[in-house]
Design an enzyme around this catalytic site. Sequence first.
Site, PDB file in Angstrom:
ATOM      1  N   GLY A   1       0.798  -1.209   0.042  1.00  0.00           N
ATOM      2  CA  GLY A   1      -0.089   0.000  -0.061  1.00  0.00           C
ATOM      3  C   GLY A   1       0.690   1.283   0.053  1.00  0.00           C
ATOM      4  N   ARG A   2       0.145   2.177   0.054  1.00  0.00           N
ATOM      5  CA  ARG A   2       0.871   3.677   0.176  1.00  0.00           C
ATOM      6  C   ARG A   2       0.550   4.028   1.312  1.00  0.00           C
ATOM      7  NH1 ARG A   2       1.752   4.831  -5.505  1.00  0.00           N
ATOM      8  NH2 ARG A   2       2.455   6.847  -4.832  1.00  0.00           N
ATOM      9  N   ASP A  28      14.748  -5.596  11.313  1.00  0.00           N
ATOM     10  CA  ASP A  28      15.627  -5.292   9.915  1.00  0.00           C
ATOM     11  C   ASP A  28      16.190  -3.642  10.186  1.00  0.00           C
ATOM     12  OD1 ASP A  28      14.960  -6.351   6.669  1.00  0.00           O
ATOM     13  OD2 ASP A  28      16.853  -6.013   7.721  1.00  0.00           O
TER      14      ASP A  28
END
Length: 270
Positions: free
Chosen positions: A26-27, A137
Amino acid sequence: SPIRAPIQMSLKSFDIGRGIGKGQFGRVYIAREKMSGYIVALKVLPINELIKANAERQLRREVEIQANLRHPNILRLLGHFQDNIYFVLILEYAAKGELYKQLVKSGRLKEKKASRYIAQMAGALSYIHKKHVIHRDIKPENLLIDLNDEIKIADFGWSVHTPSQRRKTFCGTLDYIPPEMVEGKEHDEKIDLWSLGVLCYELLTGTAPFEETGHTATYKRIAKVEFTLPDHLSYDARDLICSLLQRDPKRRLPLKDVLKHPWIQKYKKT
Ligand SMILES: COc1ccc(C(=O)Nc2ccccc2)cc1NC(=O)CCSCc1cnc2[nH]ccc2c1
């Protein structure tokens, strides 16, 4: 006032601004919650995409994990809602954006700034480890900076972003993978100590310690822990990097000792 989950939100509760990022699903938009005026980041995920990728279960599990992660240096998931098209995550907004951009712009950070970021990371990682969560991460692409120059760990297990085109290597970067993972051995939370060492090196020099053009070359250097320290580094900075970039996970400096290290203590908020 901070957003409280109970009242049901919808996209209509927000004035939605410009796009500030995009993930695999998604944005992300900056937005202002109309009632409170609170500025947030909205991650808008098309439900059909999540279904196609069979990702909604991951997302629900992750939303649960997020709900009980509360730390000043971990980007908060403030809430979520869905309509018949989108699943929307209401995320904390980090006003100074991606650490990576700061690094690209300035080439490398001054030792004082880098030391404060590493101290904040060590605090966030010990919090995460106490919750028995590992393998964040923690490369610069996944770290955001808020208004008060506080670092925010913004990556999350499942939110696999498009391969960060910023790195030369495809499918993200191997630069942060420790030797035990390169050799497919089992790993524990000490991999985060290795990544913290790689991050510290990258903040101070502008490049990753084992950076190479190809995967195999990077793997080789990681496995042999082959890196050099530039002359401009202070003795304390070198000492901390070397205490973290230890091949044997048991020899890596534990987070509580990172926080007491001279390079961290000497730049504490004075
Ligand atoms: C807690 O955080 C997250 C929690 C969940 C997910 C997620 O997508 N989960 C997922 C999705 C689909 C399937 C399964 C799981 C993502 C994030 N975090 C981000 O996406 C990074 C920053 S987005 C916000 C933000 C803020 N502040 C900024 N300032 C400048 C840019 C910017 C960008």
